[in-house]
Write a protein that holds these residues in place. Structure first.
Motif, PDB file in Angstrom:
ATOM      1  N   TRP B 132       7.180  10.907  23.436  1.00  0.00           N
ATOM      2  CA  TRP B 132       7.320  11.619  22.165  1.00  0.00           C
ATOM      3  C   TRP B 132       7.860  10.691  21.081  1.00  0.00           C
ATOM      4  N   ILE B 133       7.501  10.998  19.851  1.00  0.00           N
ATOM      5  CA  ILE B 133       8.164  10.381  18.711  1.00  0.00           C
ATOM      6  C   ILE B 133       9.522  11.073  18.608  1.00  0.00           C
ATOM      7  N   GLN B 134      10.577  10.305  18.397  1.00  0.00           N
ATOM      8  CA  GLN B 134      11.902  10.910  18.233  1.00  0.00           C
ATOM      9  C   GLN B 134      12.513  10.478  16.913  1.00  0.00           C
ATOM     10  N   ILE B 135      12.895  11.467  16.113  1.00  0.00           N
ATOM     11  CA  ILE B 135      13.570  11.191  14.840  1.00  0.00           C
ATOM     12  C   ILE B 135      14.897  11.956  14.821  1.00  0.00           C
ATOM     13  N   TYR B 136      15.962  11.249  14.468  1.00  0.00           N
ATOM     14  CA  TYR B 136      17.307  11.832  14.462  1.00  0.00           C
ATOM     15  C   TYR B 136      17.831  11.988  13.031  1.00  0.00           C
ATOM     16  N   ALA B 137      18.737  12.943  12.870  1.00  0.00           N
ATOM     17  CA  ALA B 137      19.282  13.231  11.539  1.00  0.00           C
ATOM     18  C   ALA B 137      20.801  13.102  11.530  1.00  0.00           C
ATOM     19  N   GLU B 138      21.310  12.672  10.378  1.00  0.00           N
ATOM     20  CA  GLU B 138      22.767  12.593  10.208  1.00  0.00           C
ATOM     21  C   GLU B 138      23.320  13.936   9.727  1.00  0.00           C
ATOM     22  N   ASN B 139      22.560  14.595   8.859  1.00  0.00           N
ATOM     23  CA  ASN B 139      23.070  15.820   8.238  1.00  0.00           C
ATOM     24  C   ASN B 139      21.942  16.841   8.046  1.00  0.00           C
ATOM     25  N   ASN B 140      22.285  17.964   7.444  1.00  0.00           N
ATOM     26  CA  ASN B 140      21.335  19.069   7.303  1.00  0.00           C
ATOM     27  C   ASN B 140      20.156  18.701   6.400  1.00  0.00           C
ATOM     28  N   GLN B 141      20.448  17.957   5.344  1.00  0.00           N
ATOM     29  CA  GLN B 141      19.379  17.531   4.439  1.00  0.00           C
ATOM     30  C   GLN B 141      18.348  16.704   5.202  1.00  0.00           C
ATOM     31  N   GLU B 142      18.859  15.819   6.055  1.00  0.00           N
ATOM     32  CA  GLU B 142      17.938  14.940   6.782  1.00  0.00           C
ATOM     33  C   GLU B 142      17.094  15.696   7.798  1.00  0.00           C
ATOM     34  N   VAL B 143      17.712  16.654   8.473  1.00  0.00           N
ATOM     35  CA  VAL B 143      16.912  17.373   9.481  1.00  0.00           C
ATOM     36  C   VAL B 143      15.831  18.197   8.783  1.00  0.00           C
ATOM     37  N   TYR B 144      16.157  18.729   7.605  1.00  0.00           N
ATOM     38  CA  TYR B 144      15.157  19.468   6.820  1.00  0.00           C
ATOM     39  C   TYR B 144      14.021  18.527   6.398  1.00  0.00           C
ATOM     40  N   ASP B 145      14.392  17.383   5.847  1.00  0.00           N
ATOM     41  CA  ASP B 145      13.377  16.432   5.387  1.00  0.00           C
ATOM     42  C   ASP B 145      12.547  15.888   6.561  1.00  0.00           C
ATOM     43  N   ASN B 146      13.235  15.582   7.654  1.00  0.00           N
ATOM     44  CA  ASN B 146      12.516  15.059   8.827  1.00  0.00           C
ATOM     45  C   ASN B 146      11.473  16.061   9.333  1.00  0.00           C
ATOM     46  N   LEU B 147      11.838  17.331   9.294  1.00  0.00           N
ATOM     47  CA  LEU B 147      10.900  18.354   9.769  1.00  0.00           C
ATOM     48  C   LEU B 147       9.709  18.506   8.810  1.00  0.00           C
ATOM     49  N   CYS B 148       9.975  18.384   7.514  1.00  0.00           N
ATOM     50  CA  CYS B 148       8.872  18.446   6.539  1.00  0.00           C
ATOM     51  C   CYS B 148       7.887  17.292   6.764  1.00  0.00           C
ATOM     52  N   MET B 149       8.403  16.177   7.272  1.00  0.00           N
ATOM     53  CA  MET B 149       7.542  15.005   7.500  1.00  0.00           C
ATOM     54  C   MET B 149       6.944  14.972   8.904  1.00  0.00           C
ATOM     55  N   ALA B 150       7.385  15.871   9.775  1.00  0.00           N
ATOM     56  CA  ALA B 150       7.032  15.783  11.201  1.00  0.00           C
ATOM     57  C   ALA B 150       5.524  15.847  11.458  1.00  0.00           C
ATOM     58  N   TYR B 151       4.891  16.885  10.946  1.00  0.00           N
ATOM     59  CA  TYR B 151       3.467  17.061  11.271  1.00  0.00           C
ATOM     60  C   TYR B 151       2.568  15.981  10.664  1.00  0.00           C
ATOM     61  N   PRO B 152       2.811  15.580   9.418  1.00  0.00           N
ATOM     62  CA  PRO B 152       1.978  14.482   8.894  1.00  0.00           C
ATOM     63  C   PRO B 152       2.077  13.199   9.734  1.00  0.00           C
ATOM     64  N   ILE B 153       3.230  12.964  10.350  1.00  0.00           N
ATOM     65  CA  ILE B 153       3.357  11.786  11.230  1.00  0.00           C
ATOM     66  C   ILE B 153       2.609  12.049  12.535  1.00  0.00           C
ATOM     67  N   ALA B 154       2.949  13.172  13.172  1.00  0.00           N
ATOM     68  CA  ALA B 154       2.410  13.472  14.506  1.00  0.00           C
ATOM     69  C   ALA B 154       0.889  13.606  14.507  1.00  0.00           C
ATOM     70  N   GLU B 155       0.359  14.238  13.439  1.00  0.00           N
ATOM     71  CA  GLU B 155      -1.080  14.539  13.421  1.00  0.00           C
ATOM     72  C   GLU B 155      -1.921  13.399  12.867  1.00  0.00           C
ATOM     73  N   HIS B 156      -1.284  12.341  12.384  1.00  0.00           N
ATOM     74  CA  HIS B 156      -2.046  11.223  11.814  1.00  0.00           C
ATOM     75  C   HIS B 156      -3.058  10.712  12.844  1.00  0.00           C
ATOM     76  N   LYS B 157      -4.242  10.359  12.392  1.00  0.00           N
ATOM     77  CA  LYS B 157      -5.316   9.995  13.329  1.00  0.00           C
ATOM     78  C   LYS B 157      -4.960   8.790  14.202  1.00  0.00           C
ATOM     79  N   ASP B 158      -4.082   7.920  13.727  1.00  0.00           N
ATOM     80  CA  ASP B 158      -3.675   6.759  14.526  1.00  0.00           C
ATOM     81  C   ASP B 158      -2.565   7.101  15.516  1.00  0.00           C
TER      82      ASP B 158
END
Lengths: 102, 393
Positions: B132-158
């Motif tokens: 799995w790709i693993q992304i960690y967050a320091e605070n609430n803002q980061e976990v929110y932002d990381n989740l907004c970016m999650a699918y575009p990373i995971a679903e990228h064709k590469d």
């Protein structure tokens, strides 16, 4: 680049880059098109002189690689034979033997 | 236009999920991630999302349902912690090897036993080699932002791999912080539609997912999977760049805090990075050249980049919030040490296990770590590489 939706094109010569995503198999009724015969390192070979055409090898083949055509045993389908050797064990006149292919 | 709000980490995750509007959520409650499916199921009941919520009987089923729905062509998500993730073990590997870009919002919690519900990273670190790709967050803002970016990373064709968005149990999941949220439309457009090239529910091309691979193929399948994970590094950067365009918030593979001239560095994951920043600030006022590297992307691991960032430090502490039971090093200790060795780095490294089972990490604790680093640099040697901080001796 191979056509990954054509299972015929996916085989042992493929680079890891040319296999399907997650090894998914695309299309229907692919078991005939995919050459599972490449998995084996040995194959059964018939000594035609010893074969009495009793057809005992036909029902025991787990991969349906030996069929009956016009009342006679067909040639072995090496594209799908996995080399299990059951036909060798079941041949009454001992006309089939295993030979290495690689 | 961004909106300001006050949300806990779990609320932030639920809010991001509402905006992402995934097709399916399958989840089973477990502390401290329970609130995520709880809040999300409310959104489902209120018709605020179009998602199908599957209340399953275990986490094994949750991950199985996510795999099934993702393979069917539906963007899918689950949430869990600790023992819940442990029960997903087999399925974690299947999601990755079947190349299904689903998402797991993990709230890090200690694994039993002894049973404990508080934060450490033993759950996700145990699954670090699951693909799995693993992304960690320091605070609430980061976990929110990381989740907004999650699918575009995971679903990228590469890439086309599952992604784990991690945050620290209770410390961020239940603590309420000020947060800046994106507009619904911004998230919707950023995430886009999920249109896999092949899926189970495509009548034009029936697909078999997860077929047996004999020895002749298994190795190649794993090699292809490894290549996809490798690609996730660049894709993570590219997606972060696009995200910064709409939010102004920039993210890299890791964050460097006061690293430019740092002589003593800490490499750390999660909420304790915030505590460490405060320690760095205090030490800087005293003239100590302290710096911090906060890991964001742990899988794939940006080893070369971290070694480069550490090339001028005299001593570095590698902080693992998990025990690895190998009497040698923790996961972060192993990765960074390897990277430093490969780079012929001169930094003296020490690996600490800290904060297990929610053991508090205070600013004074991190100051102590930097003091120890100064001592190590003065003496020019590390007596004991693998050690513990904050445990009664």
């Amino acid at each position: 680049m191979v056509d990954k939706t054509n299972i015929n094109k996916v085989g042992l010569k493929c680079s890891y880059k040319d296999l399907t995503l997650g090894m998914m198999v695309y299309g229907e009724k692919t078991s005939e098109a995919f050459k599972t015969g490449e998995w084996t390192s040995v194959q059964p070979v018939v000594d035609e002189e010893k074969c009495i055409n009793c057809l005992m090898c036909v029902p025991v083949c787990p991969d349906s690689c030996i069929t009956v055509v016009d009342g006679k045993r067909s040639p072995f389908d090496y594209d799908h034979c996995k080399g299990c050797g059951i036909c060798v064990k079941n041949c009454p006149p001992k006309a089939i033997s295993m030979k290495g292919v690689k | 236009m961004a909106r300001k709000d006050r949300l806990s980490g779990n609320e932030a995750v639920a809010e991001a999920l509402r905006q992402i509007n995934p097709d399916v959520m399958a989840a089973f409650p477990i502390t401290p991630s329970t609130e995520i499916p709880q809040y999300f199921s409310k959104y489902v009941a209120q018709g605020k999302v179009d998602s199908e919520f599957i209340p399953v009987e275990s986490e094994h089923s949750a991950m199985s349902a996510v795999i099934g729905s993702q393979a069917a062509g539906a963007r899918s998500v689950t949430a869990t912690s600790s023992a819940g993730m442990a029960l997903m073990w087999e399925e974690l590997y299947l999601a990755a090897s079947n190349r299904l870009p689903c998402c797991l919002t993990l709230v890090n919690r200690a694994l039993s036993g002894p049973i404990n519900i508080n934060c450490d990273h033993s759950d996700s670190m145990g699954a670090r080699d699951a693909g799995w790709i693993q992304i960690y967050a320091e605070n609430n803002q980061e976990v929110y932002d990381n989740l907004c970016m999650a699918y575009p990373i995971a679903e990228h064709k590469d890439v086309q791999l599952p992604i784990m968005i991690c945050q620290d149990g209770f410390i961020t999941s239940h603590a309420v912080e000020n947060i800046i949220l994106n507009e619904d439309e911004e998230v919707k457009n950023f995430v886009g539609e999920y249109n896999p090239e092949h899926c189970l529910l495509d009548p034009e091309c029936p697909t078999a997912v997860g077929p047996y691979s004999v020895t002749n193929y298994y190795f190649e399948a794993k090699r292809a999977q490894a290549e996809a994970l490798k690609n996730a590094k660049q894709v993570t950067l590219d997606v972060a760049k696009e995200y910064a365009k709409i939010t102004g918030r920039e993210y890299g593979l890791f964050e460097e805090y006061m690293m430019e001239d740092a002589e003593y560095a800490v490499v750390i994951i999660g909420s304790a990075a915030g505590t460490t920043k405060e320690a760095v600030d205090r030490l800087r006022k005293e003239g100590v050249k302290a710096g911090l590297i906060k890991i964001r992307l742990f899988r794939p691991f940006p080893g070369e980049e971290i070694a480069e960032a550490l090339k001028n430090v005299k001593a570095v502490a590698l902080m693992d919030r998990t025990e690895s039971y190998n009497d040698c090093c923790g996961p972060l200790g192993a990765e960074v040490s390897t990277a430093l060795y490969r780079a012929n780095a001169k930094a003296l490294a020490v690996n600490y296990v800290y904060g297990l089972g929610g053991r508090d990490v205070k600013v004074s604790d991190m100051v102590n770590i930097y003091n120890e680093l100064q001592k190590i640099a003065e003496e020019g040697k590390v007596e004991e590489f693998y050690r513990y901080y904050g445990v009664r001796s």
